[in-house]
Design a protein around this motif. Structure first.
Motif, PDB file in Angstrom:
ATOM      1  N   LYS A 127       0.819  -1.215   0.000  1.00 29.53           N
ATOM      2  CA  LYS A 127       0.000   0.000   0.000  1.00 29.53           C
ATOM      3  C   LYS A 127       0.857   1.272   0.000  1.00 29.53           C
ATOM      4  O   LYS A 127       2.071   1.213   0.080  1.00 29.53           O
ATOM      5  CB  LYS A 127      -0.944  -0.026   1.207  1.00 29.53           C
ATOM      6  CG  LYS A 127      -2.027  -1.116   1.086  1.00 29.53           C
ATOM      7  CD  LYS A 127      -3.038  -1.016   2.221  1.00 29.53           C
ATOM      8  CE  LYS A 127      -4.120  -2.097   2.055  1.00 29.53           C
ATOM      9  NZ  LYS A 127      -5.113  -2.025   3.172  1.00 29.53           N
ATOM     10  N   CYS A 132       1.660   1.982   4.141  1.00 27.00           N
ATOM     11  CA  CYS A 132       1.971   0.884   5.069  1.00 27.00           C
ATOM     12  C   CYS A 132       2.350  -0.325   4.221  1.00 27.00           C
ATOM     13  O   CYS A 132       2.243  -0.297   3.000  1.00 27.00           O
ATOM     14  CB  CYS A 132       0.785   0.563   5.980  1.00 27.00           C
ATOM     15  SG  CYS A 132      -0.599  -0.179   5.111  1.00 27.00           S
ATOM     16  N   CYS A 182       0.988  -3.306   4.044  1.00 25.43           N
ATOM     17  CA  CYS A 182      -0.052  -4.286   3.723  1.00 25.43           C
ATOM     18  C   CYS A 182      -0.079  -4.529   2.214  1.00 25.43           C
ATOM     19  O   CYS A 182       0.251  -3.652   1.431  1.00 25.43           O
ATOM     20  CB  CYS A 182      -1.425  -3.777   4.164  1.00 25.43           C
ATOM     21  SG  CYS A 182      -1.648  -3.764   5.941  1.00 25.43           S
ATOM     22  N   VAL A 215      -5.056  -5.584   6.283  1.00 23.01           N
ATOM     23  CA  VAL A 215      -5.306  -4.438   7.150  1.00 23.01           C
ATOM     24  C   VAL A 215      -4.329  -4.426   8.329  1.00 23.01           C
ATOM     25  O   VAL A 215      -4.019  -5.481   8.883  1.00 23.01           O
ATOM     26  CB  VAL A 215      -6.765  -4.509   7.675  1.00 23.01           C
ATOM     27  CG1 VAL A 215      -7.008  -3.488   8.759  1.00 23.01           C
ATOM     28  CG2 VAL A 215      -7.761  -4.325   6.532  1.00 23.01           C
ATOM     29  N   CYS A 216      -3.828  -3.232   8.662  1.00 24.26           N
ATOM     30  CA  CYS A 216      -2.927  -3.085   9.809  1.00 24.26           C
ATOM     31  C   CYS A 216      -3.334  -1.839  10.591  1.00 24.26           C
ATOM     32  O   CYS A 216      -4.250  -1.129  10.186  1.00 24.26           O
ATOM     33  CB  CYS A 216      -1.479  -2.992   9.324  1.00 24.26           C
ATOM     34  SG  CYS A 216      -1.073  -1.388   8.606  1.00 24.26           S
ATOM     35  N   CYS A 252      -3.806   1.254   8.408  1.00 20.02           N
ATOM     36  CA  CYS A 252      -5.054   1.197   7.640  1.00 20.02           C
ATOM     37  C   CYS A 252      -6.253   1.533   8.521  1.00 20.02           C
ATOM     38  O   CYS A 252      -7.213   2.151   8.084  1.00 20.02           O
ATOM     39  CB  CYS A 252      -5.281  -0.194   7.068  1.00 20.02           C
ATOM     40  SG  CYS A 252      -3.982  -0.808   5.999  1.00 20.02           S
TER      41      CYS A 252
HETATM   42 ZN   LIG Z   1      -1.872  -1.434   6.423  1.00 20.89          ZN
END
Ligand SMILES: [Zn+2]
Lengths: 97, 489
Positions: B27, B30, B32, B44-45, B48
């Motif tokens: 992304k 991040c 992900c 998702v983290c 996110c």
């Molecule tokens: Zn993320």
């Protein structure tokens, strides 16, 4: 510029927050105090000064395009008041994005 | 375009905002994955999710991709650009703001050229291209509540904003096609509108031809397929002209294209929806793109579609039509040039012959099977070899079609197939002559017709001999032998 109760209501609405009349009055007063302080700062002559967007003199903090592990989905949904399958569930919202 | 209504001429003024999803692995801010089609909320983290205290870190590749796009569209690259927060409240945007660029976008003042149907080239200005992140997905129709999947949150996008230089729905289509062509040539976006990798919104107004001032504009959203862009804009242009004609006025509003009914409908008004309160994002430091970095990116700039098209016309002496078709995608142009390898020492004739094969049978099969060129079952060199084999008389054009069909199934070179199946063309007159005599003996009436002056029956005899030899006889030699026999006696 003077902040009125209408401005406070508008900003609250943008943030989808609801306040009592008492709270709105308090915020109106506080917002005005903040803006008065900004007015004080505005007295400074800044003609020859570049606008500052960041206080630290840093640029290009980047990372390589590499994928790392995301959060386990149980963790992702842990704080959700409502969920189904692996989705977050929220009250119905209609309309485009 | 000028549209005449009741004697007054109207001119549409259109600007497009195109979002292109970047083909990065991770992304924008991040690490992900950007992988499409994963189970909800699996990419998702905490970044996110917009958790307090997290810090987004910019993906370097996003910068390189957007600079590549800027260079390909003649933009000036801003040496120091910053990110801004675009604030709005929506459940598929957990942070409450989208990271975008506002006052200092990374690319500015560019242009692309489109080829108009009348053969002229037109410049469409590009105001800006900036970086931003995608939002998540809200699903309204699977539950009594709204379901939220934020896998797409933070997927890198670039937004390409055109000048209001577009003057017809057709031009808008051509511009969008050009943008798609460029991003796919650059390999920074897959260009798939149906899957949402390329999205388009349009600002549309009309004015009386000759007027300096723009009319009131509307924004048309949801133009999510190439097919609809032209149709929706055509509809909106005529809707606005009708309003002006009936002494009514155009209301500035956001409209959604309703593809099922072929109309535009006003978007449910979200009050103050446009008060985005942009401000510089304190979490992200400025991006400084210096000359050496730009030079490094410039080196990776491939030959662009228009240049390549022009070179095909020049170098391979192809008709403009062929060059246009062959350069529509980079993969197809690469396929064509790879197919030329075996005929490289050939002449324009071979270049054109290869072009015919690629534009004809190859594209036909690719379309029928709905596959991309990189999945095409026949390697391009084999197409070139096939053309050489026709040209040196090893096989006839007709047999070549059969060889092509076999190549689709067997992944062998045409020479091997011809060998294995005994498809080699017979040019030896001593082999063909007996067949010719046999056929002439079989059809005395037609022979008489020919000698009576009806020379058109020659084609009939050639057909019969070809059939008798299962298409393997060299048709030119068959033709010569029959003619010689008939004219002699
Ligand atoms: Zn993320």
């Amino acid at each position: 510029m003077k902040v009125t109760i209408k401005d406070v209501e508008y900003i609250a609405k943008l943030a989808r927050l609801e306040y009592s009349d008492e709270e709105k009055k308090t915020f109106t007063k506080q917002f005005n105090t903040i803006l008065e302080y900004i007015d004080k700062l505005n007295e400074l002559n800044t003609d020859d000064i570049e606008p500052l967007s960041h206080v630290i003199e840093l640029s290009n903090v980047v990372r390589e395009d590499e994928v790392k592990q995301s959060l386990p989905v149980e963790e992702v949904l842990k704080n959700a008041p409502s969920k189904t399958d692996t989705f977050f569930k929220v009250p119905k919202v209609i309309g485009g994005t | 375009m000028t549209t005449v209504a009741e004697g007054i001429q109207y001119e549409p003024v259109i600007g497009l905002e195109v979002h292109a999803q970047m083909l990065t692995e991770s992304k924008a801010f991040c690490a992900c994955s950007t992988q499409f089609g994963r189970k909800a909320n699996h990419n998702v983290c905490p970044v996110c999710l917009g958790m307090p205290g997290v810090l987004p870190v910019l993906n370097k590749k996003l910068v390189e991709f957007i600079v590549l796009m800027g260079l390909a569209t003649n933009c000036s690259i801003t040496s120091r650009s910053i990110f801004a927060r675009k604030n709005y409240f929506y459940p598929d945007l957990p942070k409450g703001y989208q990271i975008s660029q506002y006052e200092e976008p990374i690319c500015r003042n560019g242009f692309v050229e489109i080829d108009l149907p009348d053969g002229n080239r037109k410049k469409i200005g590009i105001t800006r291209i900036h970086m931003e992140e995608d939002a998540g997905k809200s699903i309204h129709d699977q539950d009594e509540d709204t379901l939220i999947d934020i896998n797409r949150c933070g997927v890198p996008l670039i937004e390409i904003v055109s000048e209001p230089d577009i003057r017809s729905a057709r031009e808008a289509y051509l511009y969008l096609s050009k943008i798609k062509q460029i991003v796919t040539y650059l390999g920074i976006c897959d260009g798939n509108m149906e899957e949402g990798s390329l999205r388009c919104d349009a600002n549309v107004s009309v004015r009386k031809t000759g007027d300096e001032q723009f009319g009131t504009k509307t924004e048309v959203k949801n133009l999510n397929s190439f097919r609809y862009v032209e149709k929706a804009l055509e509809y909106e242009i005529h809707r606005q002209i009708d309003l002006l004609e009936s002494a009514d006025h155009v209301v500035q509003e956001t409209l959604l294209w309703d593809a099922d009914n072929g109309i535009v409908v006003p978007m449910r008004s979200k009050e103050e929806a446009h008060d985005y309160r942009y401000f510089p994002d304190p979490d992200l430091v400025p991006v400084v793109v210096d000359e050496p970095w730009i030079a490094g990116i410039r080196e990776r700039l491939p030959e662009l579609p228009t240049e390549r098209r022009d070179r095909f016309i020049e170098e391979y002496e192809l008709p403009r039509y062929d060059a246009d078709v062959l350069t529509v995608t980079r993969d197809l142009a690469d396929y064509y040039e790879a197919a030329l390898q075996p005929v490289k020492d050939g002449k324009e004739k071979s270049y054109k012959a290869v072009s015919n094969w690629v534009m004809g049978d190859v594209l036909r099969v690719a379309n029928e099977r709905a596959i991309e060129m990189d999945q095409f079952p026949i390697s391009p060199e084999y197409i070139g070899e096939l053309v050489t084999l026709i040209e040196d008389g090893t096989i006839s054009g007709k047999i070549a079609k059969d060889v092509f069909e076999i190549m689709l199934e067997e992944q062998k070179s045409p020479a091997v197939i011809i060998q294995e199946k005994g498809m080699k063309q017979v040019s030896d007159t001593s082999e063909i002559e007996p067949v010719v005599q046999e056929i002439l003996g079989k059809y005395p009436d037609q022979v008489a017709e020919y000698r009576g002056g009806k020379t058109k029956v020659l084609g009939f005899f050639v057909g019969q001999v070809m059939r008798a030899t299962k298409g393997k006889a060299n048709p030119q030699i068959v033709n010569d032998l029959i003619k010689k026999s008939l004219d002699a006696e």
